[in-house]
Every structure is written in C-alpha cells, then in structure tokens.
Design an enzyme around this catalytic site. Structure first.
Site, PDB file in Angstrom:
ATOM      1  N   THR A  91      45.051  54.764  69.949  1.00 54.25           N
ATOM      2  CA  THR A  91      46.084  55.774  69.723  1.00 54.25           C
ATOM      3  C   THR A  91      47.221  55.519  70.708  1.00 54.25           C
ATOM      4  OG1 THR A  91      45.105  57.255  71.336  1.00 54.25           O
ATOM      5  CG2 THR A  91      44.346  57.485  69.067  1.00 54.25           C
ATOM      6  N   GLU A 110      43.538  57.733  63.663  1.00 52.54           N
ATOM      7  CA  GLU A 110      42.149  58.141  63.391  1.00 52.54           C
ATOM      8  C   GLU A 110      41.848  58.209  61.892  1.00 52.54           C
ATOM      9  OE1 GLU A 110      44.284  59.503  65.421  1.00 52.54           O
ATOM     10  OE2 GLU A 110      43.369  60.221  67.278  1.00 52.54           O
ATOM     11  N   LYS A 165      55.651  79.003  72.054  1.00 56.07           N
ATOM     12  CA  LYS A 165      55.096  80.345  71.927  1.00 56.07           C
ATOM     13  C   LYS A 165      56.016  81.335  72.642  1.00 56.07           C
ATOM     14  CE  LYS A 165      50.764  82.485  71.155  1.00 56.07           C
ATOM     15  NZ  LYS A 165      49.320  82.399  71.217  1.00 56.07           N
ATOM     16  N   TRP A 195      54.634  82.185  67.376  1.00 50.55           N
ATOM     17  CA  TRP A 195      54.875  80.745  67.349  1.00 50.55           C
ATOM     18  C   TRP A 195      56.223  80.389  66.719  1.00 50.55           C
ATOM     19  CZ3 TRP A 195      51.804  78.210  70.363  1.00 50.55           C
ATOM     20  CH2 TRP A 195      50.473  78.593  70.528  1.00 50.55           C
TER      21      TRP A 195
HETATM   22  P1  AMP Z   1      49.638  57.970  65.203  1.00 50.93           P
HETATM   23  O1  AMP Z   1      48.170  58.055  65.387  1.00 50.93           O
HETATM   24  O2  AMP Z   1      50.344  57.305  66.344  1.00 50.93           O
HETATM   25  O3  AMP Z   1      50.004  57.389  63.892  1.00 50.93           O
HETATM   26  O4  AMP Z   1      50.222  59.466  65.190  1.00 50.93           O
HETATM   27  C1  AMP Z   1      49.749  60.414  64.265  1.00 50.93           C
HETATM   28  C2  AMP Z   1      50.594  61.660  64.339  1.00 50.93           C
HETATM   29  O5  AMP Z   1      51.913  61.411  63.858  1.00 50.93           O
HETATM   30  C3  AMP Z   1      50.097  62.767  63.428  1.00 50.93           C
HETATM   31  O6  AMP Z   1      49.052  63.491  64.030  1.00 50.93           O
HETATM   32  C4  AMP Z   1      51.334  63.606  63.229  1.00 50.93           C
HETATM   33  O7  AMP Z   1      51.552  64.487  64.307  1.00 50.93           O
HETATM   34  C5  AMP Z   1      52.432  62.576  63.221  1.00 50.93           C
HETATM   35  N1  AMP Z   1      52.786  62.260  61.828  1.00 50.93           N
HETATM   36  C6  AMP Z   1      52.336  61.248  61.069  1.00 50.93           C
HETATM   37  N2  AMP Z   1      52.877  61.276  59.836  1.00 50.93           N
HETATM   38  C7  AMP Z   1      53.702  62.337  59.803  1.00 50.93           C
HETATM   39  C8  AMP Z   1      54.549  62.928  58.808  1.00 50.93           C
HETATM   40  N3  AMP Z   1      54.670  62.385  57.603  1.00 50.93           N
HETATM   41  N4  AMP Z   1      55.238  64.049  59.138  1.00 50.93           N
HETATM   42  C9  AMP Z   1      55.120  64.607  60.370  1.00 50.93           C
HETATM   43  N5  AMP Z   1      54.356  64.094  61.353  1.00 50.93           N
HETATM   44  C10 AMP Z   1      53.645  62.987  61.080  1.00 50.93           C
END
Ligand code: AMP
Length: 541
Positions: free
Chosen positions: A182, A328, A438, A443
């Site tokens: 990640t 994930e 918050k 929220w």
């Molecule tokens: P990563 O594991 O680096 O790909 O990050 C995943 C995170 O990116 C997710 O938990 C979301 O918070 C954000 N994310 C991924 N796709 C989107 C989307 N289409 N719109 C908004 N946030 C997104």
C-alpha cells in the site's frame, strides 16, 4: 450424491500469455523508451522472452514462493517480468518508484526480495535503496543508455544465455503470484499478496462488457503504473484477451500521452484523475491538434474526480468510465455500469455526469456493505458508513499479519472509505474516514467540497482539510491552487459553494498555494497539509 464431472484445472496466470502467443502472435505491445522512440514487440516475442526470463530466474536460484522485485516503468520488458516471475514459481513484487528510498528499502526488507529487475534509468534510485539493503542479483533492463554497474547482469545477456528447455514448476491456483505494498499514507506500507486465482478471476470480471470491457479489438493504454496495484490488472487482462497495448514508459506528461494516444489510435486508456486533468487541459489548449480514436473510452479511478473532469473527457469526444478500488482489492472493486432503464445517462448531460460521480456497481462476487455506529446502513443513497468488502480478490490479511483489526470478526475487509449506496446499488464515496471533518459533532465531506471548488473556472486544484477549532472542534480549511493568470477571492469561492452545501459546510478560510502535495501515486497528500496547517489561526468570527 452426484459429483461434478468437470476437470479441476487451476486458475493460474501463465495460460493468459500462452493463449495470446498462440492466438494473437502478431498483436503488438508498443512501448515508449527513454529517448521517446517507440519500441514495437508482439505477444509471440513477449512469450518467448518471458519463458527465457523464467528459466534464467530459476537458474539464478529462485525457489517457488520467493519474491522477485521490479523497479520499472510501463513497458514490454515489465510485461515479460509480470508473466515470467509467476511462471517460474516466484512472486512478482512491483516496487513503487515514487516512494522514498527509505520506504522502498523497508518494503524490500519486509518482503525478503533477493533479486531485482530494474530499468537502467532508475539505477540512481536503486543505488540509494542499495545503501540500505542488499540484493543477490541486480538485473538491468536498458530502456535508456545508462552504463551497466559492474556487479549487475544485463537483461538481454541474461535472456540470451537462458536455455529453451524450461520446465515450468507445477502451480496451484492459491499459490502467491504477485505482491504490492500500500502507498503508506498512514504508517508503514503494508504488503498485499495476490494469488494466481485472484488475478485470474479479477481479469475475468474486469474484462466483462459491463465492467472495463477489455477486448482483442481494443488498443489499451495503461497510464496507471505497473508499479502500483498491477496497473489495475490491465497487463494481465489485456494479455488474456490479446489486446494491443500502448505503454507510455517514463513519459506521463499530457503531451507525450496524447501523442501516443493519437499515434497508436488508443481506444481504451486508464489513469488517475490528476493525469486526466492534465490531458484534458492540454487538449483544450490546442484544439484540433490531437485526432483521438473514435470510440475512445477513458477510465478514471484511484481518487475522486470532479464533475468538470467528466464533462471535459466527454468534450474530447471520449466516453468516461469511473472505477474504484484499492491495493487490497487487486484492485478493481466497482465501476460505472449504466442499467438499461437509465437511458438518460447514456448521452452527455446532467444525468450522465451525476452517475459518473458515483463509484459504480460492485463487480460480480464482490460483496459490499456500509457500516456505521448504528450497524449495517440501508442502501438508500443517504445513510453513510464505512465501506466493507468480501470476495475472492479481496485481501484476507497483510503479509506479516499487520493491522489485523482491518478485518471484522465475520470476515469483511474494512476499507477506511466512507460511502453511501443507493437503492440501485451504486456506491458513492464521500470521504476517506480519516479525511472527514467533524464540525460540532456533524460530519462534513472534504471530497464533496473539493470537487465543487475544482468546478470553479479559476481553480486548478483544491484540497479541503480539517483543522482544530476552539468552538467546533474541527472546521474545513480550503487550500487552493489557482489556474495561471486567474484570480478568485475567498468571497468569490464562498459564493460559488453557497447553495450547493449547507452553510455550515463552507470552508471558514482559504489559503492559496502553488501545488497540492501529492502521494507517490498522485493522490492529494492531505496528511502533509494537515501537519502544515495544524496551528492555523482562524479568522475571528
Ligand atoms: P490505493 O490502495 O493506493 O489504490 O488507494 C486506495 C484508495 O484510493 C481507496 O481506499 C480510496 O480512498 C481511493 N480511491 C480509489 N478509487 C477511487 C475513486 N474512484 N474515487 C474516490 N476515491 C478512490
């Protein structure tokens, strides 16, 4: 009892490439090199070379289940590694070249990488990593003209020396095939290990016409990096269907991307919103310069996109598509699909953009629920809660067992994203749990405010963060990057937001900055902004 009479064939990765080489041997994989030239390969060639690389890796001592790191841009040699490493029984471990050398070294140590395949243009970065960790073998791919370090192996020499008589090890579908860490916006990066089965099922699902719809007849450009979340699985899925690939190599600027899209007549391209914001801007600046392919489909995902981006994508003559996922989740969990009774969303217009602002419907086999303090929330498009998932390509834990509390006792993965789900099943993310503001116990969605601010014609980028407030506990502060030569006062920006949101949602202050800090994957790094403005002095009420 009747027993099924089907063959028990494991779902593994290598047959994707074997099929492409057999059925689509001349289909091209085009890659931009460091000198900006385009290198043309084919599935037949990639198959032959991947086989040799697999044999060479076994020759170097790779044992089943061991990781092999890659530190590479998107190009044909990286595609060879994507298949060769799992074929040899190893685990493809893509290193994110945008992380700090310190983080990369931590990840290499944590995963136990002993072999790394690196682009020559990334050797300076690898040198910094090697000050902290060592490798048994460093294999260098020449996409530029960097000299080979004395202790490294040249990729071409390695392939030339490998025999043709590679006997692939037997693979089981639940064996580890790939891994990715990640981005580590909170704490240290965590490792997710993908099984062959998860990758295959993810490819089958995302290839569906009702999802991304990869096809042999498409020319696909993965701008999303192969060093992060498997480039949304495109290297596997495009190969599985025998699609033509156009790989941007190290050049992710709008001019080079548009050039590649036009030259290769790309009709399916995938990237994060920051990439597309640059591309649509360039396209607008030079009208008529870029004759894009008819029927171009543009996938944006990985972060929230403002509505103006969907309008601009479609104004280029393309069709927009929104995907959501995470490291994930292999990574695609949901995507835009227009149900047949939603005819009004088929053509450009309000209904279509409203649908594109949602993160779409979950893919088959991906179960979703939203959970808040009151328990599981209804799918009414209003109640929000943390998005939780379950499914065959959703991680069941991290490598090393860290953060086990991200999985519930009944086996769901807690994403940390806050969402609503409407009665039709469309998910809409309202925020990352940690980015919510918050105010007085209620929220506020920073993402909704950002999207609205970025719709203002003078605003290039905006990030809204929570800052401690003596009366309300937290209040929203907007950090704004203006377009060149444009101005917008706080009063003008406030007026732009009024009417769209409850008054108490509106930012109490605006700061103007040159650029929003970014994470290694191009997302806004709000942790940096929050740290910078943590003692912000609110104007007197
Ligand atoms: P990563 O594991 O680096 O790909 O990050 C995943 C995170 O990116 C997710 O938990 C979301 O918070 C954000 N994310 C991924 N796709 C989107 C989307 N289409 N719109 C908004 N946030 C997104």
């Amino acid at each position: 009892m009747l027993r099924a009479t089907m063959m028990d064939v494991p779902l593994t990765v290598p047959p994707m490439l074997e099929r492409a080489a057999r059925l689509f041997p001349t289909v091209e994989v085009v890659s931009r090199r460091a000198d900006r030239s385009l290198h043309r390969s084919t599935y037949a060639t990639i198959h032959r070379r991947a086989r040799r690389l697999a044999a060479a890796l076994v020759g170097l001592g790779l044992k089943p289940g061991q990781p092999v790191a890659t530190l590479m841009w998107n190009h044909d040699a990286h595609l060879e590694a994507y298949f060769a490493i799992p074929w040899a029984g190893g685990v493809l471990h893509t290193l994110n070249l945008r992380l700090s050398p310190d983080d990369i070294a931590y990840i290499v140590g944590h995963a136990g990488d002993r072999i790394v395949i690196v682009d020559d243009v990334l050797l300076p970065l690898l040198a910094k990593v090697r000050e902290r960790v060592s490798f048994d073998h460093v294999i260098v791919v020449s996409i530029g003209a960097e000299p080979l370090p004395a202790d490294a192996i040249g990729y071409e020499n390695l392939l030339a020396g490998a025999g043709e008589d590679f006997a692939p090890p037997a693979l089981a579908e639940n064996d580890a095939a790939a891994m990715c860490y990640t981005s580590g916006t909170t704490g240290r990066p965590k490792g997710v290990v993908y099984s062959h089965r998860a990758l295959v099922l993810h490819s089958m699902a995302t290839a569906m016409a009702d999802c991304v719809g990869h096809s042999h007849r498409a020319t696909i450009m993965p701008i999303v990096p192969m060093f992060h979340v498997n480039a949304w699985g495109i290297p596997f899925t495009a190969t599985m269907v025998g699609a033509t690939l156009a790989m941007p190599g190290p050049y992710l600027d709008p001019e080079n991307l548009l050039d590649l899209m036009v030259r290769e007549q790309v009709n399916l391209a995938a990237g994060v919103p920051t990439i597309w914001l640059g591309v649509v801007q360039k396209f607008k600046e030079e009208p008529g310069r870029w004759p894009l392919a008819p029927g171009l489909r543009v996938v944006s995902g990985g972060a929230a996109a403002p509505e103006s981006l969907w309008r601009d994508i479609e104004a280029m003559g393309a069709r927009g598509f929104h995907g959501w996922g995470m490291t994930e989740t292999t990574p695609v969990g949901s995507g835009t699909m227009i149900k047949r009774h939603m005819a009004e969303a088929e053509t450009p217009g309000e209904a279509r953009y409203a649908l594109l602002m949602k993160q779409g419907l979950p893919l088959p086999y991906v179960d979703m629920r939203i959970v808040n303090d009151a328990g599981e929330a209804p799918w009414d498009g209003v109640a929000s809660g943390e998005l939780q998932l379950r499914g065959p390509w959703i991680a069941a834990g991290y490598h090393g067992g860290e953060d086990a509390e991200k999985w519930t006792a009944d086996g769901w993965f807690c994403t940390g994203d806050v969402a609503t789900i409407d009665p039709e099943g469309y998910i809409q993310l309202t925020d990352r749990a940690k980015d919510l503001i918050k105010s007085g116990g209620e929220w506020i969605s920073s993402q909704a405010l950002e999207n609205a601010l970025m719709d203002h014609p003078a605003v290039k980028e905006a990030a809204v963060i929570a800052v401690a407030h003596p009366k309300w506990q937290e209040r929203p502060l907007a950090a704004v990057v203006l377009r060149e030569g444009r101005t917008a006062t706080p009063a003008e920006l406030g007026a732009h937001l009024e009417g769209r949101f409850a008054r108490w949602w509106l930012p109490d202050a605006y700061v103007y900055i040159d650029a929003i800090p970014r994470t290694s994957t191009g997302k806004f790094q709000k942790t940096t902004l929050r740290a910078h403005y943590k003692d912000f002095a609110w104007p007197a009420a």
